[in-house]
Each structure stands twice: as structure tokens, then as C-alpha cells.
Design an enzyme around this catalytic site. Structure first.
Site, PDB file in Angstrom:
ATOM      1  N   GLY A   1       0.986  -1.189  -0.050  1.00  0.00           N
ATOM      2  CA  GLY A   1       0.078   0.198   0.031  1.00  0.00           C
ATOM      3  C   GLY A   1       0.815   1.216   0.069  1.00  0.00           C
ATOM      4  O   GLY A   1       1.968   1.351   0.056  1.00  0.00           O
TER       5      GLY A   1
ATOM      6  N   GLY B   1       2.604   3.651   1.516  1.00  0.00           N
ATOM      7  CA  GLY B   1       3.205   4.046   2.808  1.00  0.00           C
ATOM      8  C   GLY B   1       3.829   5.385   3.108  1.00  0.00           C
ATOM      9  O   GLY B   1       3.996   5.667   4.149  1.00  0.00           O
TER      10      GLY B   1
ATOM     11  N   ASP C   1       8.380   6.279   8.471  1.00  0.00           N
ATOM     12  CA  ASP C   1       7.840   7.642   8.842  1.00  0.00           C
ATOM     13  C   ASP C   1       6.903   8.202   7.733  1.00  0.00           C
ATOM     14  O   ASP C   1       6.353   9.320   7.871  1.00  0.00           O
ATOM     15  CB  ASP C   1       8.986   8.692   9.103  1.00  0.00           C
ATOM     16  CG  ASP C   1       9.943   8.772   7.756  1.00  0.00           C
ATOM     17  OD1 ASP C   1       9.725   8.295   7.027  1.00  0.00           O
ATOM     18  OD2 ASP C   1      11.197   9.295   8.310  1.00  0.00           O
TER      19      ASP C   1
ATOM     20  N   ASP D   1       4.647  -4.593  -7.282  1.00  0.00           N
ATOM     21  CA  ASP D   1       3.810  -3.489  -6.703  1.00  0.00           C
ATOM     22  C   ASP D   1       4.580  -2.165  -7.542  1.00  0.00           C
ATOM     23  O   ASP D   1       3.789  -1.268  -7.345  1.00  0.00           O
ATOM     24  CB  ASP D   1       3.948  -3.316  -5.203  1.00  0.00           C
ATOM     25  CG  ASP D   1       5.373  -3.176  -4.768  1.00  0.00           C
ATOM     26  OD1 ASP D   1       6.051  -4.381  -5.038  1.00  0.00           O
ATOM     27  OD2 ASP D   1       6.020  -2.200  -4.372  1.00  0.00           O
ATOM     28  N   ASN D   2       5.477  -2.357  -8.248  1.00  0.00           N
ATOM     29  CA  ASN D   2       6.138  -1.225  -8.852  1.00  0.00           C
ATOM     30  C   ASN D   2       5.916  -1.264 -10.691  1.00  0.00           C
ATOM     31  O   ASN D   2       6.300  -0.575 -11.317  1.00  0.00           O
ATOM     32  CB  ASN D   2       7.521  -1.274  -8.812  1.00  0.00           C
ATOM     33  CG  ASN D   2       7.981  -0.672  -7.303  1.00  0.00           C
ATOM     34  OD1 ASN D   2       7.507  -0.193  -6.721  1.00  0.00           O
ATOM     35  ND2 ASN D   2       9.303  -1.152  -7.067  1.00  0.00           N
TER      36      ASN D   2
END
Length: 497
Positions: free
Chosen positions: A90, A92, A125, A263-264
């Protein structure tokens, strides 16, 4: 009308069920500063390049202001990373702001990379650093102007917000445009999810129908069969086709992506998610641009096969939508032929050959082996060859290659040109339109990054001057076209880049 005034957002993805995403706003950065802005990308959104526009983008890019009409959300997906399945990834560190429609009726996703933590941050983060934002900004615009399908970059913003990687760095963002941000991994997420079989089927069908409606509806015959097994077959076959042709373009340009995880991989066939990419300097079949890729899974020579493998993973995820799963394999089986035909045509264009002959494949293979054996600069070789056969380029080629196999190859090439239905002058002109003089070499990007980290953003703009017209002569920037210094060939980039 300037689209920064709002009123043109569709936000169609946010109308899908809430298990496709999580809604949340960006986390603001402190004391934002605009690092770079692409006027040509701004035109896609009908933006006027004014001080006011840049000021508003600085606030939007830093999360301190919402783009009017946007509905930010973090998309959920999964994917195979270095060959192993990761069940939940997802967004992030990025948010899909929404889908903006320009005056030509084109829909563009706006995605803010580095927008802060999301439920998919996996203890991260959610931030991006300046160096990675600059690298994606430069690369996406460079590939676009080389004619390679890609996402686009609108602007880069940095700040006083600290971000800790190996050292303390400045929290930064990149505002990205794409016709779609849907990835192979979106389909994998629902195929492998813990939902019931019925729910998984419904979610996959809803995602596929949405994707077809917004990005594949114009395929020949699709209108009559959308939402059916035949429609999914046409959709998957087109994704395979776009993926194969995209990677053929990478290979012909000497471009390595670095992290071809599923996912890329863009469902519409764009270059997506720039990390440790690299344009080759010295040609090397086994070039690994990603220092984190210890096994060489995503080496330059592996990219065509990985594209095929990734399409296979997508096909597996679509199985519930097919009555006859053999149709998936039938579509996938077309990949090698599509790739080979596209790559061959691109390489013949680089050699200035109009019609294909049976021996041309050997001519190309012999040349690439020669470049590999001699460690010759890939881009400089083809640009110099574009002026062949006059005396000066021959001397320059000899200096570049410095290998005993060059002379016999040039003799064979010269004989082949005699059968080419085009005179030298027109051929040379045509070759210079497909063999760039300027590429985004790693050391050039690094120099721009180092200056930007000290607050000097002029080198980014200088680089963009040549990257937006890479086939032209730029006398003021001739130094960008030469061979890189030795230190520039040894730069290491990794997944954190």
C-alpha cells in the site's frame, strides 16, 4: 481556467468500496520551499507558470494546503518483492489526492509522495528525502522526452522537517501525475486476501471493471464485451502487450529500472516508481543499478524476463475472472514475440535501417557483444554512429570502442547501408532523432542533488534544459554530453535512493 482554483476533480477511485483505500490528509512539512517545477507537466493540468501558481503548489506539495476538490487517500495493494509475495504493502509514504480533468478531457491522477505516515507505512515515517524526489523528478521527465511511457513529475518541495535515514536529511515531497496509479499489486492484494472466495471475486471484478472503464474501454471490441470473460481477456492481453513494449523501450535506451517488483508495475504500461534506476554509461549486459540487488534479479539483461514473470503473476491474480484459464496463458505466450519485434524495430531505427533483413538480428547481436566486450559508452556510440560514414565519426568510434572487432563490424554495417533505401544525409538526420545526445547519467543527477542539498537548485533547471530536448544540440551544455568521470561510473544507488 487555472485548475488550482478547483472544480475539475472527479475522484472516481474514492467512490470504490472503502476496503480499497484509507482516507487521510497529508502531514504538513515545516517551512516549505519549492525546489523544482516542470512547466510542461503543469500544462497537462492547465496550470499557468506564474509566481502565484508556484506559491500555491509549494503549500499543496508540503501538505499545508489542500488542492480544492481533492479527496486524499492511501491505496492498498500487495506484490511480489524480489520474487517473494508480501501480502500488504500500500501507499506507505504517498497519497492519491484525486483525479483532475483538464480542458482536453484528459484525466490525470495527482499523487503526493512523502506525504507522511499512513496505515501502510510498516513502521516507517512516511516521508521522502530530497535526493529521491529529485531523482524521480529528473528521470520521469527524461524518459517522457525520450518517448518512453512514464509517470510525470510536477514539482519537488523540501522543508525544515528532519528525516532520519543514514543521516539527518530534509523531509521533501514530489507531486506526481499519472493516468492511473493502479498496479499489478492491486489485483494480487484481492486475489490473495483473507476475504471469502465470493468477496475476493467481487472485489477483483470491481477493480477490473473500474480499470477497464477508465483505462481500457477504447480497446477495439471492448465496448461490446466489457465486464465479461472476453473483456477480461482483451484487458489482460493489452496489459501484456504494453508491458512488453515498455521494457523493449527501456532496453533500447539502455535504461535499468532497478526494482521491478509487481507493486512497481503500472497496469497501463508506464514506467513507475523510480528508485535506484540507472542509464548505462559503459554497456554491460549484466549491469545492476541497484546496490541492494545482491542476486542481480533486476539486472539489465534480466528485465525482459522479469516483465514476463510479472505478467504471469498478474495473470494468476485474474484467474477467478476467467472461465477458461488457458486464455491467460495464451495471452502471456504473446509476450516474447511482442517484446522481440518491438526491440528489433527500435534497434534497427537506432542503426538507421528502414526495412528488416534476415541478417539484421546478427548485426545487432554482434554490435551489442562488441560494446559489452569493449566497455563502450552506449549512448555516445550510437550518437557518434549517427554521423557515419564520414572520416571524423570513424575516428571517434575507434577511440570510443578500441577493440579489434570494430573494423569488421563497421565493414558489415557499411555493406548493409548500401541496401538501405535512404541516402546518407536523410539516414543520419533520422538517426539523430532516435539516438539522444543527452541522457540522465547518474553522476549528473548526483551533482544536481548535492547542490540542491546546499540550497542551490539551478543545476536541476540546467539539466532539464537538455533532458526535455535530448536529441538537439545544446552548445551551452555540451559538457553534459561527454563521458562521465571515473567516479561517476562507480556511484552506488539503492532502494533508499
Amino acid at each position: 481556467m487555472n485548475n488550482l482554483d478547483g472544480g475539475h476533480f472527479n475522484n472516481t477511485y474514492s467512490r470504490l468500496p472503502d476496503y480499497f483505500y484509507t482516507r487521510l490528509d497529508p502531514t504538513p512539512l515545516e517551512n516549505p520551499k519549492l525546489v523544482a517545477y516542470s512547466p510542461s507537466t503543469g500544462q497537462l493540468l492547465n496550470l499557468e507558470d506564474t509566481r502565484e501558481t508556484r506559491g500555491k503548489l509549494t503549500l499543496i506539495g508540503s501538505g499545508n494546503r489542500a488542492w480544492p476538490g481533492s479527496e486524499p487517500l492511501a491505496m492498498v495493494y500487495s506484490g511480489h518483492q524480489f520474487g517473494a509475495y508480501n501480502p500488504q504493502l500500500g501507499d506507505g509514504r504517498g497519497l492519491l489526492l484525486g483525479e483532475l480533468v483538464n480542458t482536453r478531457g484528459e484525466k490525470w491522477d495527482l499523487h503526493l509522495k512523502g506525504a507522511g505516515p499512513t496505515p501502510y507505512s510498516r513502521f516507517g515515517d512516511g516521508r521522502a528525502v530530497l535526493r529521491s524526489c529529485i531523482r524521480e523528478y529528473l528521470a520521469s521527465e527524461a524518459l517522457h522526452h525520450l518517448g518512453i511511457p512514464t509517470t510525470r513529475a510536477l514539482c519537488v518541495v523540501t522543508s525544515d522537517t528532519p528525516v532520519y535515514r543514514e543521516t539527518r536529511e530534509a523531509g521533501s515531497t514530489l507531486l506526481r501525475l499519472a493516468r492511473s496509479h493502479i498496479r499489478f499489486g492491486h489485483f494480487e492484494y484481492f486475489f490473495y486476501s483473507a476475504l471469502s472466495e465470493k468477496k475476493r471475486y467481487e472485489a477483483l471484478k470491481e477493480l477490473a471493471d473500474y480499470t477497464i472503464e477508465h483505462h481500457f474501454h477504447d480497446l477495439e471490441g471492448m465496448e461490446a464485451v466489457a465486464g465479461s470473460g472476453k473483456g477480461y481477456q482483451l484487458f489482460y492481453a493489452e496489459v501484456v502487450h504494453r508491458t512488453a513494449t515498455l521494457i523493449a523501450r527501456w532496453q533500447a535506451a539502455g535504461f535499468a529500472h532497478g526494482v521491478m517488483n509487481t507493486d512497481n508495475m503500472s497496469i497501463i504500461g508506464d514506467t513507475f516508481d523510480y528508485g535506484p534506476y540507472g542509464f548505462m554509461d559503459d554497456f554491460n549486459w549484466h549491469y545492476i543499478c541497484n546496490h541492494s540487488d545482491h542476486s542481480g534479479r533486476y539486472a539489465f539483461s534480466q528485465q525482459p524476463d522479469i516483465g514476463y514473470w510479472n505478467c504471469g503473476r498478474l495473470g494468476q491474480a485474474l484467474v477467478p475472472l476467467f472461465d477458461d484459464v488457458e486464455l491467460i496463458q495464451k495471452a502471456l505466450d504473446q509476450y516474447p514475440q511482442i517484446y522481440t519485434q518491438t526491440y528489433t524495430r527500435l534497434m534497427l531505427d537506432k542503426l538507421g535501417l528502414l526495412a528488416e533483413e534476415e541478417e539484421d538480428a546478427e548485426l545487432v547481436r554482434d554490435l551489442l557483444q562488441l560494446l559489452h566486450d569493449s566497455h563502450c559508452d552506449y549512448t555516445l556510440f550510437f550518437r557518434t554512429l549517427s554521423s557515419f560514414p564520414s572520416e571524423q565519426p570513424v575516428n571517434q568510434l575507434e577511440a570510443l570502442v578500441n577493440h579489434p572487432s570494430l573494423a569488421p563490424w563497421l565493414d558489415n554495417y557499411k555493406k548493409r547501408l548500401k541496401r538501405n533505401p535512404q541516402d546518407d544525409q536523410n539516414r543520419q538526420k533520422r538517426m539523430k532523432q532516435v539516438n539522444p545526445k543527452y541522457i540522465l547519467r547518474n553522476y549528473l543527477a548526483q551533482q544536481a542533488i548535492e547542490k540542491a542539498e546546499k540550497g542551490d537548485y539551478r543545476e536541476i533547471e540546467n539539466l532539464m534544459n537538455v533532458l526535455v530536448s535530448p536529441y538537439d544540440e545544446h552548445p551551452d551544455f555540451e559538457h553534459y554530453a561527454g563521458q562521465p568521470p571515473e567516479w561517476g561510473k562507480k556511484l552506488e544507488v539503492s532502494c533508499s535512493s
